[in-house]
Design a protein around this motif. Structure first.
Motif, short mmCIF file in Angstrom:
data_model
loop_
_atom_site.label_atom_id
_atom_site.label_comp_id
_atom_site.label_asym_id
_atom_site.label_seq_id
_atom_site.Cartn_x
_atom_site.Cartn_y
_atom_site.Cartn_z
N GLU A 3 42.48 38.14 49.82
CA GLU A 3 42.13 37.20 48.89
C GLU A 3 41.25 36.29 48.38
O GLU A 3 41.90 37.20 47.40
N HIS A 4 40.36 36.82 48.82
CA HIS A 4 39.11 36.85 47.79
C HIS A 4 39.23 38.26 46.88
O HIS A 4 38.66 37.73 44.92
N VAL A 5 39.19 39.43 47.00
CA VAL A 5 39.18 40.33 46.26
C VAL A 5 40.50 40.30 45.35
O VAL A 5 40.30 40.32 44.19
N ARG A 6 41.64 39.81 45.87
CA ARG A 6 43.28 39.94 45.49
C ARG A 6 42.57 38.91 44.01
O ARG A 6 42.92 39.53 42.29
N GLN A 7 41.66 37.70 44.36
CA GLN A 7 41.73 36.95 43.14
C GLN A 7 40.74 36.88 41.80
O GLN A 7 40.88 36.59 40.99
N ASN A 8 39.93 37.81 42.00
CA ASN A 8 37.97 38.30 41.75
C ASN A 8 38.22 39.55 41.52
O ASN A 8 37.49 39.67 39.85
N PHE A 9 38.45 40.74 42.74
CA PHE A 9 37.58 41.81 42.00
C PHE A 9 38.52 42.99 42.07
O PHE A 9 38.33 44.56 42.49
N LEU A 10 40.03 43.16 40.78
CA LEU A 10 40.71 44.22 41.56
C LEU A 10 40.88 44.53 40.17
O LEU A 10 40.66 43.58 38.78
N LEU A 11 40.96 45.95 39.40
CA LEU A 11 40.81 46.35 37.99
C LEU A 11 41.98 45.59 36.65
O LEU A 11 40.92 45.37 35.88
N THR A 12 42.69 44.85 37.20
CA THR A 12 43.73 44.24 36.10
C THR A 12 42.39 43.37 35.62
O THR A 12 42.79 42.75 33.91
N ARG A 13 42.10 42.35 36.66
CA ARG A 13 41.19 41.34 35.78
C ARG A 13 39.90 42.23 35.04
O ARG A 13 39.54 41.82 33.93
N HIS A 14 39.12 43.33 35.24
CA HIS A 14 37.60 43.75 34.98
C HIS A 14 38.53 44.29 33.36
O HIS A 14 38.04 44.31 32.90
N LEU A 15 39.40 45.02 33.65
CA LEU A 15 40.40 45.71 32.63
C LEU A 15 40.56 43.88 31.80
O LEU A 15 40.02 43.94 29.78
N LYS A 16 41.32 43.32 31.71
CA LYS A 16 41.47 41.74 30.57
C LYS A 16 39.48 41.65 30.74
O LYS A 16 39.84 41.28 29.62
N ASP A 17 38.75 41.45 31.62
CA ASP A 17 37.59 40.97 30.62
C ASP A 17 36.52 42.45 29.86
O ASP A 17 36.02 42.14 28.65
#
Ligand code: UDP
Length: 410
Positions: free
Chosen positions: A379-393
């Motif tokens: 769950e922690h990875v789902r919220q913070n460390f998936l590619l989609t969050r990285h793309l947005k950043d």
């Protein structure tokens, strides 16, 4: 590059709002040229991320490119020394090493075709001197540091700093890595792609076939570390910890890793690890060819416990990958690993061989506890460390470089 999964396929994993936000942001960067440059196309976390990131940026209308610098063995011996020294390891570094680094830098300046688009995105120290070409190329230059530079060797850091200060921005993976610099700094954690061959769901038949291929016992609990053969990943320490557990529990250890083309030290580390493991038939040292993502995935999924006993770690994507698979993880409390694991909540942190052994034993003996840690980790990875969050950043980072001090409105 692996087959592209269109962004809409990520919806079931992360929800539709995240995808909508990405499209909204990407309206502002459509047609921008972002040139990524690093030192290897295979092996290690940087190549892993770029492989997934570039096609998605392209889908979002960004003209994302990825180029790899060229260098000989001498150059990669020096950059490995730099890498170790930046991680605080004692290394003898002489003027000759700096000369080799600069010579290869000169060669790449002549050979590398630099775009004159919006951003040149340089990854890690190896290609850092390309910034000398900034007047005749991209408008903005970013230095992306993937390693733990919280306590760097001052000589190497000061040498690199002269170049870093000429970039528009630097990006680090964790707050503790940032250093006094004259340029803007951003903190952006790396990520994994949940749909890639490395991380997607696998059938149990396929997992069993991989176990069979590597002659692993499907009935014996498996303790696994996936890593390049590098002293900083401490493969010998993992074996030592495993042996302490093995005295009490019938289990097997898998150390799986390939070689990165920019790491000449790995052959020596692999040989030493093999030698150390030779006496115990339940220790399996697997040299996995690059590109065997499905196999790595299967080994991680077949594991009872995943270990990452690094002495230093930039981020530790192998930890993210294991957590995403709901695995209980025992990992050193170093670098970016501490962003991923909250001790006793989403895994167990350790600080020594004995600590690692104790934690592995505890997880092998208590499967309910192990399962709970794995679930929390996923769950922690789902919220913070998936590619989609990285793309947005990254999209926000690119935009912010052209809006210094402004508020970006959407
Ligand atoms: N990896 C791999 N094959 C190997 C060893 C590692 O595919 O034999 C992958 C691993 O799954 C992870 C990445 O390489 O995705 C390693 O990233 P990490 O951040 O853990 O360490 P780095 O190698 O960058 O120091």
């Amino acid at each position: 590059m692996q087959a592209l999964h269109p962004l809409k396929e990520y919806e079931p994993v992360i929800g539709s709002q995240v995808i909508e936000e990405l499209h909204l942001l990407a309206e502002k960067t459509k047609g921008w040229t972002i040139q990524n440059i690093n030192s290897t196309s295979v092996g290690g976390g940087v190549a892993e991320i770029l492989n997934r990131m570039i096609p998605l940026l392209q889908e979002l209308g960004v003209n994302a490119r990825w180029d790899v610098i060229k260098g000989g063995e001498k150059f990669y011996r020096v950059t490995k020394k730099f890498h170790n020294a930046l991680h605080g390891k004692e290394e003898e570094i002489g003027q000759e090493d700096f000369d080799v680094f600069l010579e290869t830098g000169e060669m790449n300046k002549k050979m590398m075709e630099l775009s004159n688009g919006e951003v040149c995105f340089i990854h890690d120290p190896q290609p850092i001197t390309l910034v000398d070409q900034r007047e005749s190329s991209a408008k903005k230059w970013i230095w992306r540091c993937h390693i733990d530079v919280s306590n760097p060797n001052p000589r190497v850091w000061n040498f690199l700093k002269k170049y870093i200060d000429r970039y528009n921005a630097a990006v680090f993976s964790a707050p503790s890595f940032s250093q006094p610099l004259s340029i803007r700094q951003f903190l952006i954690a790396p990520s994994i792609d949940p749909l890639s061959d490395k991380n997607k769901e696998l059938s149990s038949d396929f997992i069993q076939s991989v176990l069979q291929k590597y002659q692993l016992d499907p009935e014996k609990p498996m303790v696994t570390q996936v890593s390049r053969f590098d002293y900083l990943k401490d493969p010998l320490g993992v074996i030592e910890a495993f042996e302490k557990v093995y005295r009490y529990i019938d289990c097997q250890l898998v150390l799986a890793g390939g070689e990165a083309t920019d790491d000449p030290e790995s052959t020596e580390v692999l040989a030493k690890t093999r030698e150390r493991a030779a006496q115990n038939p339940d220790i399996h040292i697997l040299a996995i060819p690059s590109g065997s993502d499905l196999e790595i995935n299967a080994l991680q999924r077949a594991s009872a416990v995943v270990v990452q006993k690094s002495l230093k770690e930039g981020f530790g994507l192998t930890v993210t990958e294991a957590l995403w698979k709901g695995k209980p993880v025992v990992a050193s409390g170093v670098g970016g690993i501490t962003l991923q694991i909250t001790h006793k909540y989403s895994g167990l942190l350790c600080h020594s061989v004995d600590g690692a052994a104790h934690a592995i034993k505890q997880l092998l003996q208590n499967s309910d506890y192990a399962k709970k840690l794995g679930e929390n980790g996923r769950e922690h990875v789902r919220q913070n460390f998936l590619l989609t969050r990285h793309l947005k950043d990254y999209l926000l980072l690119f935009l912010s470089l052209f809006h210094e001090g402004d508020i970006i409105r959407f």
